[in-house]
Design an enzyme around this catalytic site. Sequence first.
Site, PDB file in Angstrom:
ATOM      1  N   LYS A 153      -2.699   3.070   4.128  1.00  0.00           N
ATOM      2  CA  LYS A 153      -3.418   3.828   3.111  1.00  0.00           C
ATOM      3  C   LYS A 153      -3.258   5.326   3.336  1.00  0.00           C
ATOM      4  CE  LYS A 153      -5.521   2.363   0.185  1.00  0.00           C
ATOM      5  NZ  LYS A 153      -5.082   1.960  -1.180  1.00  0.00           N
ATOM      6  N   ASN A 200       0.786  -1.230   0.000  1.00  0.00           N
ATOM      7  CA  ASN A 200       0.000   0.000   0.000  1.00  0.00           C
ATOM      8  C   ASN A 200       0.820   1.284   0.000  1.00  0.00           C
ATOM      9  OD1 ASN A 200      -2.327  -1.575   0.094  1.00  0.00           O
ATOM     10  ND2 ASN A 200      -2.430  -1.537   2.333  1.00  0.00           N
ATOM     11  N   TYR A 256      -3.921  -1.430   8.083  1.00  0.00           N
ATOM     12  CA  TYR A 256      -4.402  -1.143   6.737  1.00  0.00           C
ATOM     13  C   TYR A 256      -4.670   0.356   6.569  1.00  0.00           C
ATOM     14  CZ  TYR A 256      -7.685  -0.692   2.858  1.00  0.00           C
ATOM     15  OH  TYR A 256      -8.316  -0.285   1.711  1.00  0.00           O
TER      16      TYR A 256
END
Length: 299
Positions: free
Chosen positions: A137, A83, A133
């Site tokens: 991001k 990411n 996560y």
Amino acid sequence: MKVVLFGASGYLGRAADEVLRARGARVVRVSRTAPRDNGWVRHDLMRDGTDELVSLLGSIVPDAVVNCTGLLDGTTAELVAANVTPTAALLDAIQVAAPSARLVALGSAAEYGPVPHGSAVAENAAPNPTSCYGITKLASTLLVRDAVVAGRLDGVVLRVFNPIGADLPYGTVLGRAAEAIRTALRKGGDITLGPLGAYRDFVDVADVAGAIADAAFAPALPEPVLNVGSGRAVAVRDVVAMLAEVAGFRGEVRESDPVHSRSSAVTWIAADTTRVSRALGWSPHQDLTTSVQAVWQNV
């Protein structure tokens, strides 16, 4: 319009490819597992070197670069590699090989973390991600935003809320629910999921693809970060019930599985779509029922 589309074989990438082509773009589809067909290129943004990426972009000289790669779950190292690293690689390579190209990157509602119940969250809200996560991001978004603000890049991050629709992956709550219902219909019995009391903003994957195309084609981008959602929060329990009804499942839906750590701290979220409407003229067109039907029909 020449577009290089990374992650073209993935869930969002396939939808973006379809819409971009429908609008007349020449799309070079890039994936680390690309088929050996015309219009496809194999490249791994996580592992292939910057020189290879510069060579790829330099050979095409795209008008826009769209990055639909990413990872929902994994170890900390895996999430950073999937990411953050691709975004950094693209920022470096675009400045060398295609400095006039526009970068369209995809962010996530997970960057916001917990928000006040009942209020739509806007792009100027202070981000407070509560999962690895969401943190990765957000790191990706900040890299793009910094480059745009500094004038090193023409680009935008589309903060996508909860995309649903055809070919929804298993790693999402509705993807898991659809697979569990299909198994129960085949073998009999009930299904068991995690707690479903949270409220989420579900947006159809086709509408997300439309926003990607709008961002790629727009004459100018006045904002570096734009929310892409329906603007409406719906209880996940209600959407799972809709899915069960569409599937003809009459069994019990138990909520006794462990809480999914990626989003457990967020009990409510809905997008304020004022900016994306103003910047791109974008608004969602698909209703939730149609999206849920597409989830089931394409499991």
